[in-house]
Design an enzyme around this catalytic site. Structure first.
Site, PDB file in Angstrom:
ATOM      1  N   ASP A 198      -4.734  12.677  13.790  1.00  0.00           N
ATOM      2  CA  ASP A 198      -5.332  13.758  12.808  1.00  0.00           C
ATOM      3  C   ASP A 198      -4.898  14.045  11.699  1.00  0.00           C
ATOM      4  O   ASP A 198      -3.493  14.353  11.459  1.00  0.00           O
ATOM      5  CB  ASP A 198      -5.177  14.949  13.919  1.00  0.00           C
ATOM      6  CG  ASP A 198      -6.069  16.088  13.701  1.00  0.00           C
ATOM      7  OD1 ASP A 198      -6.468  16.205  12.291  1.00  0.00           O
ATOM      8  OD2 ASP A 198      -6.636  16.896  14.425  1.00  0.00           O
ATOM      9  N   HIS A 226      -9.035  13.764  13.803  1.00  0.00           N
ATOM     10  CA  HIS A 226      -9.825  15.257  14.196  1.00  0.00           C
ATOM     11  C   HIS A 226     -10.798  15.217  14.845  1.00  0.00           C
ATOM     12  O   HIS A 226     -11.272  16.350  15.326  1.00  0.00           O
ATOM     13  CB  HIS A 226      -9.742  15.880  12.916  1.00  0.00           C
ATOM     14  CG  HIS A 226      -9.781  17.486  13.129  1.00  0.00           C
ATOM     15  ND1 HIS A 226      -8.840  18.020  13.795  1.00  0.00           N
ATOM     16  CD2 HIS A 226     -10.626  18.320  12.758  1.00  0.00           C
ATOM     17  CE1 HIS A 226      -8.796  19.438  13.881  1.00  0.00           C
ATOM     18  NE2 HIS A 226     -10.283  19.539  13.195  1.00  0.00           N
TER      19      HIS A 226
END
EC number: 3.1.1.-
Length: 250
Positions: A198, A226
């Site tokens: 992420d 993400h």
């Protein structure tokens, strides 16, 4: 035995459509599942807090719980705060026998904050490692379209990223600075999915949040960015099923 209903709450900028791949897979597995639309998204004038978002989630919960069905809430990114707020008074210990309760919270690279903190406060770097992570990976500006593909969808196929970007809305900045009034993860069993790649919420920040509450979270790791719902929906579905009580490997 009746399976719990799965309610997915979109992250900032995102719409229910971004999560339909998860919803459709859950339907095929005989789960009742829905992704909830957030009233604050692209609101005009911009809504000052997340209050109406929380109310929308609670309405979705009551649709199932009033008939005795339990609920699992899945929060992505910013909406980690929302699922905690929406669960206030709805844990198993809060409700009489026969009413459906919120029986688990799932945080997908999501913001988990103590009472009094906000998203913006939680994302402030607090250690040298976090300072370095934000410097190298870049914390996303919600108004910087050039970074969206690389930061939000770095693990997605190009066509999927293009589609996802085309659906993004506008997020009122004030909703992200509204402090939390409830930390449901301290009283409701909770799972935290750490997405190691992420670039919006660095892994070290996710881990710091997941370690709050002296073991309040069951921690699951994956090598996604993400947007795991788009880059690896099958993994996300397995994680949800496991958290909902099925004895399956993630």
């Amino acid at each position: 035995m009746l399976k719990p209903a799965i309610i997915i709450v979109p992250g900032a900028l995102h719409r229910p459509e971004h999560y339909q791949g998860i919803v459709s897979r859950l339907h095929k597995l005989q789960y009742e599942a829905v992704a909830v639309s957030m009233p604050s998204l692209s609101s005009s004038p911009p809504q000052p807090t997340w209050t109406e978002d929380v109310e929308a989630i609670r309405k979705a919960i009551f649709k199932f719980s009033e008939s005795g069905q339990d609920v699992v809430l899945v929060g992505h990114s910013y909406s980690g705060i929302l699922i905690s707020e929406a669960s206030k008074g709805l844990s198993r210990k809060d409700l009489p026998h026969g009413e459906g309760a919120v029986v688990r919270l799932i945080y997908m690279c999501a913001i988990a904050v103590p009472v009094g903190e906000s998203l913006t406060g939680q994302l402030e770097p607090r250690t040298p490692q976090e300072v370095e992570a934000f410097r190298e990976e870049g914390s996303i500006s919600l108004l910087d379209a050039d970074k969206v593909r690389d930061v939000l969808y770095n693990k997605c196929e190009p066509k999927v990223a293009d589609w996802a970007i085309s659906l993004l809305g506008k997020q009122p900045v004030t909703t992200m600075s509204t402090p939390a009034t409830h930390a449901a993860w301290l009283e409701i069993p909770s799972t935290y999915l750490i997405c190691e790649d992420d670039l919006a919420v660095p892994e070290c920040v996710q881990l710091r949040m997941a370690k709050q509450g002296n073991g309040a979270f069951d921690i699951v790791r994956c090598q996604e960015g993400h947007a795991p719902c788009l880059s690896n929906p099958d993994l996300v579905v397995r994680m949800i099923r496991n958290a909902a009580g099925e004895a399956i490997e993630i």
